[in-house]
Design a protein around this motif. Structure first.
Motif, short mmCIF file in Angstrom:
data_model
loop_
_atom_site.label_atom_id
_atom_site.label_comp_id
_atom_site.label_asym_id
_atom_site.label_seq_id
_atom_site.Cartn_x
_atom_site.Cartn_y
_atom_site.Cartn_z
N ILE A 67 -0.05 13.17 -0.05
CA ILE A 67 0.13 11.86 0.59
C ILE A 67 1.62 11.55 0.75
O ILE A 67 2.06 11.08 1.81
N ASN A 68 2.40 11.80 -0.28
CA ASN A 68 3.85 11.55 -0.21
C ASN A 68 4.49 12.38 0.88
O ASN A 68 5.31 11.87 1.67
N TYR B 233 8.23 -6.81 -5.27
CA TYR B 233 8.06 -5.58 -6.06
C TYR B 233 9.25 -4.65 -5.86
O TYR B 233 9.74 -4.05 -6.82
N ASP B 234 9.74 -4.54 -4.64
CA ASP B 234 10.89 -3.68 -4.37
C ASP B 234 12.12 -4.15 -5.14
O ASP B 234 12.85 -3.33 -5.71
N ARG B 235 12.35 -5.47 -5.18
CA ARG B 235 13.49 -6.00 -5.94
C ARG B 235 13.34 -5.68 -7.43
O ARG B 235 14.31 -5.30 -8.09
N GLU B 236 12.15 -5.86 -7.96
CA GLU B 236 11.91 -5.58 -9.38
C GLU B 236 12.16 -4.11 -9.69
O GLU B 236 12.74 -3.78 -10.73
N MET B 237 11.72 -3.23 -8.80
CA MET B 237 11.91 -1.80 -9.03
C MET B 237 13.39 -1.43 -8.97
O MET B 237 13.87 -0.62 -9.77
N SER C 28 -0.99 -8.92 -3.45
CA SER C 28 -0.59 -8.20 -2.24
C SER C 28 -1.64 -8.34 -1.15
O SER C 28 -1.33 -8.35 0.04
N LEU C 29 -2.91 -8.47 -1.56
CA LEU C 29 -3.98 -8.67 -0.59
C LEU C 29 -3.80 -9.99 0.13
O LEU C 29 -3.91 -10.07 1.36
N LEU C 30 -3.50 -11.04 -0.63
CA LEU C 30 -3.27 -12.35 -0.01
C LEU C 30 -2.06 -12.30 0.92
O LEU C 30 -2.08 -12.88 2.01
N ILE D 235 0.84 -1.19 0.00
CA ILE D 235 0.00 0.00 0.00
C ILE D 235 0.88 1.24 0.00
O ILE D 235 0.59 2.24 -0.68
N LEU D 236 1.98 1.19 0.73
CA LEU D 236 2.93 2.31 0.71
C LEU D 236 3.48 2.50 -0.71
O LEU D 236 3.56 3.63 -1.21
N ALA D 237 3.81 1.40 -1.38
CA ALA D 237 4.33 1.49 -2.75
C ALA D 237 3.27 2.04 -3.69
O ALA D 237 3.55 2.88 -4.55
N GLU D 238 2.03 1.58 -3.54
CA GLU D 238 0.95 2.04 -4.42
C GLU D 238 0.67 3.52 -4.21
O GLU D 238 0.40 4.27 -5.16
N ALA D 239 0.73 3.95 -2.96
CA ALA D 239 0.41 5.34 -2.64
C ALA D 239 1.47 6.30 -3.17
O ALA D 239 1.17 7.46 -3.45
#
Length: 208
Positions: free
Chosen positions: A70-71, A92-96, A119-121, A48-52
């Motif tokens: 928000i940031n 996701y962090d590794r991919e980025m 991410s929900l799961l 959620i932090l990444a999405e925001a």
């Protein structure tokens, strides 16, 4: 509005945000500080932090003013927020990081498609771990699929949508502007904000 539990049942409450919508809705009226009003610790999942904070792309809804607020709020209050790490968030962090090292070629940009469900799961799994703590977990969530997933967790959880949270701020805390906040959000979102569920249980107390 608040249903006060028996003294023997009182536990320490903690907010958990596992859906970006509450941040977005409160952000559009610059009211994220209301999350600290009850005195509860605030936890946000890493995805959620990444999405925001991510750039949604040129062809997506920018709402740059809201995103900038928000940031800035997340940066300012980083020490007051706990980030709940998930396997999907780490992936996701590794991919980025790899994408950035490659020079950010647009054709190799990590896709956000299907990450919401995964991410929900992942959040549900870490939520189960969080419930091992001697705390009452209050999940602030609007996404209907996310609400169904939270209900599936066999544990003592409290769940509320953003509209319920705003009513709580108005009726029990008397926060200035909360009485008209939902109308302001409806206007800011062109009437698309989810009205939520009228029977959201609210069993939390103000912090001491």
């Amino acid at each position: 509005m608040i249903d006060h539990p028996d003294a023997a049942d009182i536990r320490s409450p903690r907010f958990l945000i596992m859906d970006n919508t509450p941040l977005s809705l409160l952000g559009c009226i610059e009211a994220l500080d209301w999350l600290f009003e009850p005195g509860c610790p605030v936890t946000i999942t890493d995805m959620i932090l990444a999405e925001a904070t991510r750039d949604p792309g040129e062809d997506r809804d920018q709402r740059r003013g809201t995103r900038a607020y928000i940031n800035a709020w997340l940066t300012k209050n980083r020490a007051r927020i706990t980030i709940l790490e998930t396997a999907e968030g780490a992936r996701y962090d590794r991919e980025m990081q790899l994408w950035e090292r490659a020079g950010k070629p647009e054709d190799l940009r990590p896709s956000w498609s299907d990450r919401g469900e995964r991410s929900l799961l992942a959040a549900i799994q870490v939520l189960k771990q969080a419930l091992l703590l001697d705390e009452e977990i209050i999940v602030i969530v609007d996404d209907r699929d996310a609400r169904d997933a939270v209900r599936a967790v066999r544990a003592d959880l409290t769940m509320m949508g953003t509209r319920t949270f705003i009513r709580w701020m108005d009726e029990d805390f008397g926060v200035s502007g909360a009485d008209t906040a939902w109308q302001a959000i409806r206007l800011a979102t062109d009437g698309t904000a989810d009205e939520g569920e009228d029977d959201d249980p609210v069993f939390v107390r103000s912090g001491s």
